[in-house]
Design an enzyme around this catalytic site. Structure first.
Site, PDB file in Angstrom:
ATOM      1  N   HIS B 115       0.813  -1.220   0.000  1.00  0.00           N
ATOM      2  CA  HIS B 115       0.000   0.000   0.000  1.00  0.00           C
ATOM      3  C   HIS B 115       0.851   1.277   0.000  1.00  0.00           C
ATOM      4  O   HIS B 115       0.332   2.397  -0.005  1.00  0.00           O
ATOM      5  CB  HIS B 115      -0.933  -0.033   1.226  1.00  0.00           C
ATOM      6  CG  HIS B 115      -2.018   0.983   1.229  1.00  0.00           C
ATOM      7  ND1 HIS B 115      -2.044   2.038   2.111  1.00  0.00           N
ATOM      8  CD2 HIS B 115      -3.126   1.115   0.455  1.00  0.00           C
ATOM      9  CE1 HIS B 115      -3.129   2.772   1.884  1.00  0.00           C
ATOM     10  NE2 HIS B 115      -3.802   2.240   0.884  1.00  0.00           N
ATOM     11  N   LYS B 117       3.174   4.390  -1.175  1.00  0.00           N
ATOM     12  CA  LYS B 117       3.223   5.285  -2.328  1.00  0.00           C
ATOM     13  C   LYS B 117       4.464   6.137  -2.119  1.00  0.00           C
ATOM     14  O   LYS B 117       4.371   7.271  -1.638  1.00  0.00           O
ATOM     15  CB  LYS B 117       2.008   6.205  -2.396  1.00  0.00           C
ATOM     16  CG  LYS B 117       0.646   5.527  -2.282  1.00  0.00           C
ATOM     17  CD  LYS B 117       0.085   5.636  -0.904  1.00  0.00           C
ATOM     18  CE  LYS B 117      -1.353   5.183  -0.771  1.00  0.00           C
ATOM     19  NZ  LYS B 117      -1.741   3.958  -1.376  1.00  0.00           N
ATOM     20  N   ASP B 122      17.333   9.033  -7.579  1.00  0.00           N
ATOM     21  CA  ASP B 122      18.800   9.195  -7.522  1.00  0.00           C
ATOM     22  C   ASP B 122      19.359   9.013  -6.109  1.00  0.00           C
ATOM     23  O   ASP B 122      20.413   9.581  -5.788  1.00  0.00           O
ATOM     24  CB  ASP B 122      19.215  10.591  -8.029  1.00  0.00           C
ATOM     25  CG  ASP B 122      18.939  10.768  -9.514  1.00  0.00           C
ATOM     26  OD1 ASP B 122      18.710   9.763 -10.215  1.00  0.00           O
ATOM     27  OD2 ASP B 122      18.951  11.933  -9.967  1.00  0.00           O
TER      28      ASP B 122
END
Ligand SMILES: [Zn+2]
Ligand SMILES: [Zn+2]
Lengths: 168, 168
Positions: B115, B117, B122
């Protein structure tokens, strides 16, 4: 962290402390800490952060079904801490007599969701991330939260909370 | 903060961001920025952050259906940037020939969900929050992201990404 924890204890649990500057009135003790789920350790960090509230808890949370977190919030409110909650979850309405609570009524498909999961404590730090205050988030899902006292972050989450509070 | 400072002392001393120092090897230009949705301005900030990638994009995203973000990632990959994606969303598998992609196969009720996000660019900054890379998140929902180059945060999200990458 809990009030009374030494900085050493806090730091040991959360990675290296920010660089130290001496004097000059500089305020450099800004932290950005992250915690990952499922993990009871992470959960305890979240719980302790909430228990550290002295004045206010402003919570925007999509789902709120975790009884342990619900107890912490209810206790805080009982102890005179100002609690405001915006949620999609109608279980929040059952939490207490007079916790200030706004529920987003949107429920039809294609309606907007109040999908945030953030919490501002004492206008002092903010908790944000993917983590809903639910049992699945705590026990099953891969989730993260980030806790920071960065004033830019705290201020902008406060602004957003107040905007949402007027809107719902 | 000093070792031995109480948490309350540390918290009480927190305030505006540290002054910026030049040179001296000090890492003082740490930022914590937040953006709120729905907002095309916020979306553009996210898109620009992704377009700034020079080396790698590590993405853990529950849902990924936004074609504009998908194009940015595909272009980055085409330009030699190393892309790794962990998602619940099988649309990601259609993005490109050889983007390294792992899908969580869990789909039954009560199974765990990836779940998260978050996205690490870099190993330089991390984007996290409630925001899925979907049209609903962009156009309808109340959502937030936070972008920070805090080394503690970047390091710990990298560690978590690598752990998940092995696990899925
Ligand atoms: Zn009240
Ligand atoms: Zn490739």
């Amino acid at each position: 962290p809990q009030v009374g924890d030494s900085w050493a204890t806090v730091a040991a649990n959360s990675g290296p402390p920010p660089p130290q500057h001496q004097g000059g009135g500089e305020r450099t003790n800004i932290y950005v800490r992250s915690f990952f789920f499922p993990s009871e350790d992470s959960f305890n960090q979240l719980a302790n952060a909430l228990k550290s509230a002295k004045h206010s808890i402003d919570l925007a949370i999509y789902s709120f079904t975790d009884n342990d977190l619900s107890k912490i919030i209810t206790n805080a409110h009982r102890n005179g801490i100002k609690v405001r909650i915006i949620s999609e979850d109608d279980q929040v309405g059952k939490m207490g007599n007079d916790i200030e609570f706004l529920r987003d009524e949107a429920s039809a498909p294609n309606e907007s969701l109040m999908h945030n999961k953030f919490c501002i404590v004492d206008k002092r730090f903010v908790i944000t991330g993917s983590y809903n205050w639910s049992k699945a988030a705590r026990r099953q899902n891969q989730e993260n939260i980030l806790i920071t006292n960065s004033p830019e972050a705290v201020q902008s989450y406060c602004r957003e909370f107040n905007k949402l509070w007027k809107q719902f």
